[in-house]
Design a protein around this motif. Structure first.
Motif, PDB file in Angstrom:
ATOM      1  N   ALA A  12     -30.733   3.895  19.239  1.00 14.84           N
ATOM      2  CA  ALA A  12     -30.581   3.819  17.816  1.00 14.84           C
ATOM      3  C   ALA A  12     -29.716   2.297  17.562  1.00 14.84           C
ATOM      4  N   ARG A  13     -30.145   1.530  16.701  1.00 14.61           N
ATOM      5  CA  ARG A  13     -29.557   0.333  16.232  1.00 14.61           C
ATOM      6  C   ARG A  13     -29.423   0.619  14.799  1.00 14.61           C
ATOM      7  N   LEU A  14     -28.118   0.473  14.419  1.00 11.80           N
ATOM      8  CA  LEU A  14     -27.602   0.691  12.898  1.00 11.80           C
ATOM      9  C   LEU A  14     -27.907  -0.677  12.280  1.00 11.80           C
ATOM     10  N   GLY A  15     -27.767  -1.727  12.649  1.00 14.02           N
ATOM     11  CA  GLY A  15     -28.000  -3.019  12.036  1.00 14.02           C
ATOM     12  C   GLY A  15     -29.279  -3.564  12.080  1.00 14.02           C
ATOM     13  N   ASN A  16     -29.368  -4.677  11.414  1.00 13.03           N
ATOM     14  CA  ASN A  16     -30.336  -5.638  11.196  1.00 13.03           C
ATOM     15  C   ASN A  16     -29.828  -6.922  11.271  1.00 13.03           C
ATOM     16  N   SER A  17     -30.518  -7.796  11.786  1.00 11.10           N
ATOM     17  CA  SER A  17     -30.328  -9.368  12.064  1.00 11.10           C
ATOM     18  C   SER A  17     -30.522  -9.842  10.370  1.00 11.10           C
ATOM     19  N   GLU A  18     -29.710 -10.859   9.936  1.00  7.97           N
ATOM     20  CA  GLU A  18     -29.595 -11.491   8.636  1.00  7.97           C
ATOM     21  C   GLU A  18     -31.264 -12.227   8.710  1.00  7.97           C
ATOM     22  N   ALA A  19     -31.612 -12.677   9.780  1.00  8.48           N
ATOM     23  CA  ALA A  19     -33.038 -13.442   9.726  1.00  8.48           C
ATOM     24  C   ALA A  19     -34.059 -12.380   9.239  1.00  8.48           C
ATOM     25  N   SER A  30     -32.457 -11.970  -5.653  1.00 10.67           N
ATOM     26  CA  SER A  30     -31.890 -13.010  -5.959  1.00 10.67           C
ATOM     27  C   SER A  30     -31.153 -13.666  -4.883  1.00 10.67           C
ATOM     28  N   ASP A  31     -30.859 -15.198  -4.809  1.00 10.61           N
ATOM     29  CA  ASP A  31     -30.076 -15.426  -3.421  1.00 10.61           C
ATOM     30  C   ASP A  31     -28.730 -14.681  -3.645  1.00 10.61           C
ATOM     31  N   GLU A  32     -28.044 -14.550  -4.749  1.00  6.91           N
ATOM     32  CA  GLU A  32     -26.805 -13.909  -4.750  1.00  6.91           C
ATOM     33  C   GLU A  32     -26.793 -12.497  -4.341  1.00  6.91           C
ATOM     34  N   HIS A  33     -27.779 -11.608  -4.672  1.00  8.71           N
ATOM     35  CA  HIS A  33     -28.135 -10.280  -4.341  1.00  8.71           C
ATOM     36  C   HIS A  33     -28.521 -10.309  -2.808  1.00  8.71           C
ATOM     37  N   LEU A  34     -29.214 -11.012  -2.489  1.00 14.95           N
ATOM     38  CA  LEU A  34     -29.713 -11.129  -1.017  1.00 14.95           C
ATOM     39  C   LEU A  34     -28.495 -11.478  -0.137  1.00 14.95           C
ATOM     40  N   GLN A  35     -27.742 -12.408  -0.429  1.00 15.58           N
ATOM     41  CA  GLN A  35     -26.499 -12.362   0.331  1.00 15.58           C
ATOM     42  C   GLN A  35     -25.640 -11.273   0.382  1.00 15.58           C
ATOM     43  N   CYS A  40     -23.651  -6.368   3.460  1.00 14.14           N
ATOM     44  CA  CYS A  40     -23.508  -5.057   3.757  1.00 14.14           C
ATOM     45  C   CYS A  40     -24.113  -4.639   5.198  1.00 14.14           C
ATOM     46  N   VAL A  41     -25.308  -5.199   5.300  1.00 13.17           N
ATOM     47  CA  VAL A  41     -25.996  -4.918   6.481  1.00 13.17           C
ATOM     48  C   VAL A  41     -25.176  -5.306   7.833  1.00 13.17           C
ATOM     49  N   LYS A  42     -24.895  -6.666   7.818  1.00 13.34           N
ATOM     50  CA  LYS A  42     -23.917  -7.247   8.997  1.00 13.34           C
ATOM     51  C   LYS A  42     -22.716  -6.361   9.266  1.00 13.34           C
ATOM     52  N   THR A 130     -37.152  -1.659  12.291  1.00 16.85           N
ATOM     53  CA  THR A 130     -37.725  -1.836  10.900  1.00 16.85           C
ATOM     54  C   THR A 130     -36.963  -1.420   9.786  1.00 16.85           C
ATOM     55  N   LEU A 131     -36.987  -1.979   8.874  1.00 22.23           N
ATOM     56  CA  LEU A 131     -36.175  -1.997   7.516  1.00 22.23           C
ATOM     57  C   LEU A 131     -36.198  -0.860   6.840  1.00 22.23           C
ATOM     58  N   PHE A 132     -37.691  -0.215   7.007  1.00 18.27           N
ATOM     59  CA  PHE A 132     -37.767   1.105   6.253  1.00 18.27           C
ATOM     60  C   PHE A 132     -38.639   1.888   7.277  1.00 18.27           C
ATOM     61  N   PRO A 133     -38.598   3.289   6.860  1.00 21.17           N
ATOM     62  CA  PRO A 133     -39.284   4.267   7.687  1.00 21.17           C
ATOM     63  C   PRO A 133     -40.663   3.994   8.207  1.00 21.17           C
ATOM     64  N   TRP A 134     -41.480   3.253   7.276  1.00 22.70           N
ATOM     65  CA  TRP A 134     -42.684   3.024   7.463  1.00 22.70           C
ATOM     66  C   TRP A 134     -43.036   1.546   8.025  1.00 22.70           C
TER      67      TRP A 134
END
Length: 234
Positions: A12-19, A30-35, A40-42, A130-134
């Motif tokens: 299992a990998r808990l995280g995801n890359s920023e890219a 938005s750029d702010e919310h994406l950041q 959080c994910v990092k 993957t970001l989502f189950p599907w």
């Protein structure tokens, strides 16, 4: 293991890359919310963690299942119930408004446990990142989340069959957020952790598998938080 699915041993990998986050979700935020989401994910490690074989509930624990536990044990019932019985129209919906301690007690009552974060993520996306189950492509119509107007509240646990992981576990992205076993230290406080979005949360933020939500003791229970259980081999 009735109503459960087998989750094969693996990583299992808990995280995801920023890219990956930016590539897949740029059009939704938005750029702010994406950041903020990237931040959080990092916090979750990208390193892989081995997870042994286990079984997991295919669906979240329902109100009807939880009612049997309440009547057998005299534990707390959710505050939106009338006594020990849930509203009849909600019997097949996931139980929410449950204290962590009661969710843990329910699991123990059945000889089960709440899932660890690693087990939950293993069930969510298997050997993939993957970001989502599907997959990586977001589609609000697949899950019971705030940006899907078809479901203004919780829904029957089998109502969103396309919110499905590679192991055939349902509703990991939506319907109810789910308790993770134990506690963690987050920003200096001891916290409970939940994973997955719920019916009133944005799927393209909280439905991302590598997103975690942290709660201090005095902020629970929560109307969007439920749980499911696992069984580990002896």
């Amino acid at each position: 293991t009735t109503g459960m699915v087998k989750i094969d041993a693996g990583y299992a990998r808990l995280g995801n890359s920023e890219a990956r986050i930016r590539m897949c979700l740029d059009e939704y935020l938005s750029d702010e919310h994406l950041q903020q989401l990237v931040g959080c994910v990092k916090q979750e490690p990208l390193s892989r963690t081995f997870v042994g074989e286990f079984w997991m509930d295919r669906y979240e624990v329902t109100n009807a299942e939880y009612a049997r536990f309440v009547k057998a044990t005299d534990r707390h019932w959710p505050e939106h119930w009338t006594g020990a019985n849930p509203p009849p129209e909600l019997k097949d919906h996931p139980v929410v408004n449950v204290r962590y301690e009661d969710a843990e007690a329910f699991a123990g009552w059945l000889g089960k446990k709440l899932p660890t974060r690693e087990q939950w993520m293993r069930a969510f996306r298997g050997d993939n990142d993957t970001l989502f189950p599907w997959g990586d492509e977001y589609d609000a119509a697949l899950a019971n989340v705030a940006d899907n107007p078809s479901h203004p509240s919780t829904s029957s646990v089998d109502a969103t069959q396309r919110d499905l992981s590679c192991f055939d576990v349902c509703n990991l992205a939506g319907n109810a957020s789910e308790y993770i076993r134990g506690m963690v230290t987050h920003t200096g406080s001891r916290c409970r952790v939940t994973k997955g979005a719920h019916y009133a949360a944005l799927g393209y933020v909280y439905g991302v598998g590598s997103m975690s939500v942290y709660f201090t003791f005095d902020s629970l229970p929560n109307e969007g938080v439920g749980f499911r259980c696992v069984v580990e081999p002896p």
